[in-house]
Design a protein around this motif. Structure first.
Motif, PDB file in Angstrom:
ATOM      1  N   GLY A 130       0.811  -1.219   0.000  1.00 18.46           N
ATOM      2  CA  GLY A 130       0.000   0.000   0.000  1.00 18.46           C
ATOM      3  C   GLY A 130       0.840   1.262   0.000  1.00 18.46           C
ATOM      4  N   SER A 141      -0.962   5.434   4.891  1.00 18.45           N
ATOM      5  CA  SER A 141      -0.334   4.519   5.852  1.00 18.45           C
ATOM      6  C   SER A 141       1.005   3.999   5.332  1.00 18.45           C
ATOM      7  CB  SER A 141      -1.246   3.322   6.150  1.00 18.45           C
ATOM      8  OG  SER A 141      -2.471   3.757   6.654  1.00 18.45           O
ATOM      9  N   LEU A 147       4.551  -1.990  -2.421  1.00 21.82           N
ATOM     10  CA  LEU A 147       3.777  -2.459  -3.583  1.00 21.82           C
ATOM     11  C   LEU A 147       2.366  -1.888  -3.513  1.00 21.82           C
ATOM     12  CD1 LEU A 147       4.723  -6.265  -3.598  1.00 21.82           C
ATOM     13  CD2 LEU A 147       5.946  -4.330  -4.639  1.00 21.82           C
ATOM     14  N   ASP A 165     -12.302  15.058   6.173  1.00 23.87           N
ATOM     15  CA  ASP A 165     -13.313  15.465   7.145  1.00 23.87           C
ATOM     16  C   ASP A 165     -12.705  15.483   8.545  1.00 23.87           C
ATOM     17  OD1 ASP A 165     -13.178  12.792   7.550  1.00 23.87           O
ATOM     18  OD2 ASP A 165     -15.315  12.393   7.328  1.00 23.87           O
ATOM     19  N   ARG A 221      -0.342  -5.985  -7.582  1.00 23.30           N
ATOM     20  CA  ARG A 221      -1.426  -6.402  -6.683  1.00 23.30           C
ATOM     21  C   ARG A 221      -0.993  -7.659  -5.919  1.00 23.30           C
ATOM     22  NH1 ARG A 221      -6.595  -5.115  -6.821  1.00 23.30           N
ATOM     23  NH2 ARG A 221      -6.275  -4.078  -8.825  1.00 23.30           N
ATOM     24  N   VAL A 222      -0.959  -7.557  -4.610  1.00 14.11           N
ATOM     25  CA  VAL A 222      -0.558  -8.713  -3.804  1.00 14.11           C
ATOM     26  C   VAL A 222      -1.742  -9.659  -3.672  1.00 14.11           C
ATOM     27  CG1 VAL A 222       0.275  -9.486  -1.558  1.00 14.11           C
ATOM     28  CG2 VAL A 222       1.138  -7.343  -2.544  1.00 14.11           C
ATOM     29  N   CYS A 228      -0.274  -2.208   4.806  1.00 17.83           N
ATOM     30  CA  CYS A 228      -0.776  -0.823   4.913  1.00 17.83           C
ATOM     31  C   CYS A 228      -1.822  -0.623   3.831  1.00 17.83           C
ATOM     32  CB  CYS A 228       0.382   0.165   4.744  1.00 17.83           C
ATOM     33  SG  CYS A 228       1.657  -0.024   5.993  1.00 17.83           S
ATOM     34  N   PHE A 269     -10.826  -0.526   2.790  1.00 23.94           N
ATOM     35  CA  PHE A 269     -11.918  -0.843   1.869  1.00 23.94           C
ATOM     36  C   PHE A 269     -11.392  -1.227   0.495  1.00 23.94           C
ATOM     37  CE2 PHE A 269     -11.399   3.756   2.054  1.00 23.94           C
ATOM     38  CZ  PHE A 269     -11.156   4.069   0.731  1.00 23.94           C
ATOM     39  N   HIS A 297     -10.987  -0.772  -3.116  1.00 20.16           N
ATOM     40  CA  HIS A 297     -11.035   0.391  -4.000  1.00 20.16           C
ATOM     41  C   HIS A 297     -11.777   0.096  -5.303  1.00 20.16           C
ATOM     42  CE1 HIS A 297      -8.298   3.202  -1.856  1.00 20.16           C
ATOM     43  NE2 HIS A 297      -7.980   2.085  -1.243  1.00 20.16           N
ATOM     44  N   ARG A 314     -19.207   8.189  12.669  1.00 20.86           N
ATOM     45  CA  ARG A 314     -18.426   9.423  12.520  1.00 20.86           C
ATOM     46  C   ARG A 314     -19.321  10.657  12.475  1.00 20.86           C
ATOM     47  NH1 ARG A 314     -12.732   8.953  10.516  1.00 20.86           N
ATOM     48  NH2 ARG A 314     -12.651  11.120   9.886  1.00 20.86           N
ATOM     49  N   VAL A 360      -5.685 -10.396   0.853  1.00 16.41           N
ATOM     50  CA  VAL A 360      -4.541 -11.274   0.574  1.00 16.41           C
ATOM     51  C   VAL A 360      -4.803 -12.645   1.220  1.00 16.41           C
ATOM     52  CG1 VAL A 360      -2.075 -11.620   1.056  1.00 16.41           C
ATOM     53  CG2 VAL A 360      -2.930  -9.336   0.441  1.00 16.41           C
ATOM     54  N   SER A 403      -7.779  11.629  13.637  1.00 16.99           N
ATOM     55  CA  SER A 403      -7.239  11.448  12.294  1.00 16.99           C
ATOM     56  C   SER A 403      -6.527  10.100  12.193  1.00 16.99           C
ATOM     57  CB  SER A 403      -6.240  12.563  11.992  1.00 16.99           C
ATOM     58  OG  SER A 403      -6.932  13.751  11.747  1.00 16.99           O
TER      59      SER A 403
END
Ligand SMILES: Cc1cc2nc3c(=O)[nH]c(=O)nc-3n(C[C@H](O)[C@H](O)[C@H](O)COP(=O)(O)OP(=O)(O)OC[C@H]3O[C@@H](n4cnc5c(N)ncnc54)[C@H](O)[C@@H]3O)c2cc1C
Length: 504
Positions: free
Chosen positions: A28, A32, A52, A73, A119-120, A155, A159, A161, A310, A370, A408
């Motif tokens: 990722g 992160s 990656l 936000d 893509r792992v 990381c 969600f 994507h 939230r 994964v 955050s």
């Protein structure tokens, strides 16, 4: 047994091309992964690492979300990393966040470590070899390649994507207009003269509506139930004052960070200890921003406690402004069906629409979907327990980053990275090449709880995925704490020799 969480053994052993060995492999290149890489590089300048990412560019969430008005936000003074001051306004647009990430990549020379469109698919740990084999599909060349690594740092965000959550409603197929998901916003979408219905009650709808309201004929926000809103100013007075004093940017950043952390601590604490007071505060702060006589009870009074989901931020109250100006309106009701020219709700009303935007949220992805195996055994994540929201029981040499919901996200990126780097240094000092979170004999019978306590936090995307998520125990360190106020005390002191981490 859950199907989605059940992970399969690595496949295609023979034909995979060797892509090399790295001391650490980060999955990722979002907020992160970039943060993790910088912390790793800072602590261990001599270790090799690779990042990656399945996308074709950096930024994760901020790269894949391009609908009009996309913005943070939470405030950027705490969304920024500890090591890199944020110089812009407190709430930022997606592009500004990408520009900040670009600066981090350039200043720390991190671009050379990133491989995009990788893509792992699977990761297999071998105790004998003390390494992970990480199977990757290259979306650019179609090649199947294999990396190996001594430590896997996930990381991947939370969600999927590629697959936003898209509920099916009766009659969708007979709707003559266009149905759009904000995650797949057509670049050339012409809104002029169009009647638009935005389905959703969360941050996306709140961001999108003010951004499109002036361009369309009318926008209707259609929500099943109301959310909490808060309308802070975009221009932060203290920031303006501090900047006018021409003091070092690092100081300004640190002061504003502390102020925002304190404010969010107060919000989270009040939500716990005096939810009624916070409810009243949030509702009353909206009242003067809404049109005269607006039905606050119906459209803005949630059925849950503040912070069980939230709180949606509306900088400068821009959503309320378009309601006041009559460019947008709200309907709170359930969808009965789509019609040819709009949406029929339970009250019998038909809301006319040329375009329906389905701001209905995410499909959660657990650890990037994964398939993990440990010494040939598939790992069923739903049967595992989290170690401090950072590692997984029985899974060696693997850490993951999952940020905060209420503070955050990035505050946790820094804290988790500190702990992971401390763990790597501790392994080195001990001469260990392997660390496995392991239930102690006295933990074996502990009560297992869902990953997220619905009483504490219960948004739809988490509730829909609890069955595929790993779990928590009833005691530390087998918990995932949601509050920064607790974790910033606990994580830096976490005992790495309490018997829950087994080293070899
Ligand atoms: C519109 C929007 C606004 C938000 N605003 C805020 C905010 O203001 N404050 C806040 O705290 N949070 C906010 N969030 C939450 C946000 O997701 C996090 O703040 C943060 O961006 C997550 O970063 P990440 O790097 O962990 O994950 P992501 O941004 O999801 O990035 C993960 C990356 O990992 C890659 N990846 C995943 N699986 C694999 C795999 N198997 N192989 C290879 N690559 C993989 C993905 O392609 C992606 O690029 C917002 C979310 C959205 C959608």
């Amino acid at each position: 047994m859950t199907t989605a969480a059940r992970t399969a053994p690595a496949q295609g052993t023979a034909e995979r091309e060797d892509a090399g060995h790295f001391d650490v492999l980060i999955v990722g290149a979002g907020v992160s992964g970039i943060g993790a890489a910088r912390h790793l590089q800072d602590h261990f300048p001599d270790r090799t690492f690779v990042i990656l990412d399945a996308q074709d560019n950096r930024g994760g969430t901020w790269w894949t979300h391009r609908y009009p008005g996309v913005r943070s936000d939470s405030d950027l003074f705490t969304y920024g990393y500890r090591f890199k001051p944020w110089r812009g306004p407190s709430i930022a647009a997606g592009d500004e966040i990408l520009a900040y990430l670009d600066e981090v990549l350039d200043e720390y020379d991190l671009r050379q470590h990133v491989r995009y469109r990788h893509r792992v698919i699977a990761a297999s740990w071998s105790t004998e070899d003390r390494r992970w084999s990480v199977d990757v599909t290259r979306d650019d060349t179609g090649q199947q390649v294999r990396f190996t690594t001594g430590f896997l740092w996930m990381c991947q965000g939370y969600f999927n994507h590629a697959k936003p959550y898209q509920p099916r409603w009766e009659g969708m197929e007979r709707f003559a207009g266009l149905i759009v998901h904000p995650k797949r916003w057509p670049e050339d979408l012409d809104l002029s003269g169009k009647r638009i219905v935005v389905i959703g009650s969360g941050a996306t709808a709140a961001t999108l509506i003010p951004a499109i309201a002036g361009k369309a004929e009318h926008v209707t926000k259609l929500q099943r139930s109301p959310s909490y809103w808060f309308a802070p100013p975009t221009t932060h007075e203290l920031a303006v004052t501090l900047r006018s004093l021409d003091i070092p940017e690092e100081w300004t950043y640190e002061i504003l960070r502390r102020q925002y952390i304190q404010l969010t601590d107060w919000l989270a604490r009040t939500a716990r200890e005096a939810p009624g007071d916070l409810h009243t505060f949030l509702i009353e702060s909206m009242r003067p921003l809404l049109p005269e006589g607006f039905d606050i009870e119906k459209h803005f009074t949630p059925r849950y406690r503040p912070w069980q989901q939230r709180i949606a931020i509306v900088p400068d109250g821009d959503l309320f402004a378009v309601l006041r100006e009559g460019k947008a309106s709200i309907v709170t009701d359930t969808i009965e069906s789509f019609t040819e020219h709009g949406i029929k709700v339970s009250s019998g009303e038909e809301i006319p629409a040329d375009i329906v935007v389905s701001a209905t949220g995410f499909t959660m992805s657990v650890l990037g979907d994964v398939a993990f195996t440990v010494d040939g055994e598939p790992v069923d994540l739903a049967e595992r327990v989290t170690w401090r929201g950072i590692m997984i029981s029985g899974v060696p040499n693997m850490a993951y980053i999952f940020g905060y919901f209420r503070h955050s996200w990035t505050l946790r990126v820094d804290l988790v990275s500190d702990l992971v780097c401390r763990l790597l240094a501790h392994m080195q000092d001990r001469g260990a090449t392997m660390v496995v979170p392991t239930l102690r004999p006295r933990d074996q019978d502990m009560e297992l709880r869902p990953w997220c306590d619905p009483e504490n936090f219960n948004p739809g995307y988490v509730m829909r995925s609890q069955h595929i998520l790993f779990r928590q125990g009833d005691r530390e360190p087998w918990t995932h704490l949601l509050e920064h106020e607790q974790e910033r005390e606990i994580l830096p002191k976490a005992d790495l020799e309490d018997g829950t981490l087994v080293y070899r």
